[in-house]
Design a protein around this motif. Structure first.
Motif, short mmCIF file in Angstrom:
data_model
loop_
_atom_site.label_atom_id
_atom_site.label_comp_id
_atom_site.label_asym_id
_atom_site.label_seq_id
_atom_site.Cartn_x
_atom_site.Cartn_y
_atom_site.Cartn_z
N SER A 221 0.82 -1.20 0.00
CA SER A 221 0.00 0.00 0.00
C SER A 221 0.86 1.26 0.00
O SER A 221 0.61 2.21 -0.75
CB SER A 221 -0.92 0.00 1.23
OG SER A 221 -1.66 1.19 1.32
N LYS B 265 2.47 2.15 -3.32
CA LYS B 265 1.58 2.71 -4.32
C LYS B 265 1.14 4.14 -3.99
O LYS B 265 0.48 4.80 -4.79
CB LYS B 265 0.34 1.83 -4.47
CG LYS B 265 0.62 0.44 -5.01
CD LYS B 265 -0.66 -0.38 -5.06
CE LYS B 265 -0.40 -1.78 -5.60
NZ LYS B 265 -1.64 -2.61 -5.60
N SER B 266 1.49 4.60 -2.78
CA SER B 266 1.04 5.91 -2.33
C SER B 266 1.75 7.03 -3.09
O SER B 266 2.97 6.99 -3.29
CB SER B 266 1.30 6.07 -0.83
OG SER B 266 0.96 7.38 -0.40
N GLU B 267 0.98 8.02 -3.52
CA GLU B 267 1.56 9.17 -4.22
C GLU B 267 2.17 10.16 -3.26
O GLU B 267 3.02 10.97 -3.63
CB GLU B 267 0.48 9.85 -5.07
CG GLU B 267 -0.05 8.97 -6.20
CD GLU B 267 -1.10 9.67 -7.03
OE1 GLU B 267 -1.44 10.84 -6.69
OE2 GLU B 267 -1.58 9.08 -8.02
N ASN B 268 1.73 10.10 -2.01
CA ASN B 268 2.28 11.00 -0.99
C ASN B 268 2.55 10.19 0.27
O ASN B 268 1.67 10.00 1.11
CB ASN B 268 1.31 12.14 -0.69
CG ASN B 268 1.94 13.22 0.20
OD1 ASN B 268 2.91 12.96 0.91
ND2 ASN B 268 1.37 14.42 0.16
N LEU B 269 3.79 9.70 0.38
CA LEU B 269 4.14 8.81 1.49
C LEU B 269 4.01 9.50 2.85
O LEU B 269 3.69 8.85 3.86
CB LEU B 269 5.57 8.30 1.30
CG LEU B 269 6.04 7.18 2.24
CD1 LEU B 269 5.13 5.97 2.13
CD2 LEU B 269 7.48 6.80 1.93
N HIS C 187 0.61 8.95 4.06
CA HIS C 187 0.15 7.57 4.09
C HIS C 187 0.17 7.02 5.52
O HIS C 187 1.15 7.18 6.24
CB HIS C 187 1.03 6.69 3.20
CG HIS C 187 0.57 5.26 3.13
ND1 HIS C 187 1.03 4.29 3.99
CD2 HIS C 187 -0.31 4.65 2.30
CE1 HIS C 187 0.46 3.14 3.70
NE2 HIS C 187 -0.35 3.34 2.68
#
Length: 420
Positions: free
Chosen positions: A288, A291-295, A298
């Motif tokens: 997950s 795949k996060s655009e903004n870690l 997240h």
């Protein structure tokens, strides 16, 4: 792995990697049936891994044995008959993996016919219709199926077999809920007695599950039988992720900045001194987060709660009285409780008048609790291990402690009213 154990049971909470570990063992020990001298596949699989450094062990055991592996995870049914049908289908699937032995001259025509009977089960286009005309000898065939397969493989390859039974207690759990426990216990116990007790064709037996049902109840008469639970030091790091392994994994996934949060959510299991994490949760988190655009935004998720059935837990939570409710709340508040350590003689014991101590032991073995300290008198100090399980625990108790469940609400309200 302690190779001196003839038959061993290892219990771990759900989603802790039991099946993955059994698959690893199968791939390590299993012979090349087409060419027994060729060990290139397991050598390639395990090269550069820690086990490959033990040259003597690998030389003696790598790719040396026929291995039979069966998972009982999918065995269920609303009646005993439908569960037996499910059981037969799974065994037929396992037999089908060895259908190549039908071409071997070492087997008699009778042995081939008996083997083919079970192979054909998994090939039925209308299994329910087929099963209606084959019920009579189904239980007997199930009890003998694993033993017979060890005999046939030994006859061909002149080697004893390793037998793996994964999630052995799932059919018993389902049978308890649907009220055919005694019948299913007879089948599983009969199968184990045949394959694990005085079987001249058995090299090793390995059984996994969540709960330890007493030796007398299901493993009667099996010699050299060893049990390793979450409270035993043996194999305490064998299944699951260690702290160091997770740190290394996060590093490889470029997620080291999230280590503190990951440990808060998924760390905390104590298996007799070994600090362990649930692989299912950690791997899902890594996927997950990857795949996060903004870690930075997240957050860890709860991947554990819906990963398996909660039938037994739900049943257990229906029994405690008002005092027990307060002890449960104490756990939910992040505190610990002292309980008596116990095993389980049967699943029906769990469903009828379950007391708090038994319920907490079930919670311990299924992953809702972990041991903080073991006392000399076998008492255990337990607590909820981490944030993920705390969220799961709360979800499972919502119904029990809600106003909609009037018997529970009245019990919980009673001690409060006494202070008004």
């Amino acid at each position: 792995m302690r190779y001196e154990d003839k038959v061993l049971l290892i219990t771990r909470p759900r989603r802790f990697g039991k099946s993955l570990t059994m698959s690893m063992i199968k791939n390590f020990f299993e012979i090349n049936y087409a060419n027994p001298e060729d060990k290139s596949k397991p050598i390639e699989l395990f090269k550069n891994l820690e086990i490959s450094k033990n040259k003597d062990f690998c030389k003696k055991y790598l790719g040396e044995y026929p291995v039979i592996s069966v998972s009982l995870r999918g065995i269920n049914g609303t009646s005993f008959a439908s569960a037996i049908g499910s059981f037969l289908f799974e065994i037929g699937r396992v037999y089908n993996q060895y259908s190549f032995i039908l071409d071997r001259d070492e087997l008699t025509e009778k042995e081939k016919a008996d083997f083919n009977y079970l192979v054909e089960i998994s090939n039925q286009s209308n299994f329910d219709e087929w099963y209606e005309t084959h019920k009579i000898d189904s239980v007997l065939k199930l009890k003998n199926c694993l033993f017979n397969l060890t005999y046939l493989l030994n006859k061909i390859y002149k080697k004893k077999c390793i037998v793996i039974v994964d999630e052995y207690d799932v059919p018993l759990q389902k049978a308890t809920v649907e009220n055919y426990y005694k019948e299913m216990l007879d089948v599983v116990r009969g199968m184990f007695e045949k394959v694990f007790k005085t079987n001249d064709y058995l090299e090793k037996g390995l059984v996994t599950g969540c709960l330890r049902i007493s030796h007398e109840s299901i493993f009667t008469g099996i010699n050299n039988f060893s049990i390793y639970t979450v409270n035993d030091e043996g194999y305490n790091r064998f299944i699951g992720f260690t702290h160091d392994e997770v740190v290394e994994l996060l590093k490889k996934q470029k997620l080291s900045s999230k280590e503190k949060n990951v440990m808060k959510w998924y760390n905390g299991y104590n298996f007799s001194g070994a600090k362990m994490l649930c692989p299912w949760s950690v791997l899902n988190y890594c996927e997950s987060a990857g795949k996060s655009e903004n870690l930075n935004k997240h957050h860890p998720g709860n991947y554990w709660i819906n990963s398996s059935g909660n039938d037994i837990i739900d049943i257990c939570l229906q029994h405690p009285d008002a005092q027990d409710s307060m002890r449960l709340q104490n756990l939910l508040d992040g505190n610990s409780e002292i309980i008596e350590s116990s095993d389980f003689s049967s699943y029906p014991q769990i469903t009828t008048g379950t007391d708090f101590e038994t319920m907490m032991n079930i919670m311990l073995h299924t992953g809702y609790l972990t041991v903080v300290k073991t006392h000399s008198d076998r008492r255990l100090e337990v607590k909820i291990p981490n944030q993920e399980v705390l969220e799961s625990f709360r979800e499972r108790t919502k119904i029990v402690f809600s106003k909609k469940n009037s018997p529970w609400y009245e019990k919980v309200k009673a001690p409060k009213n006494s202070f008004i």
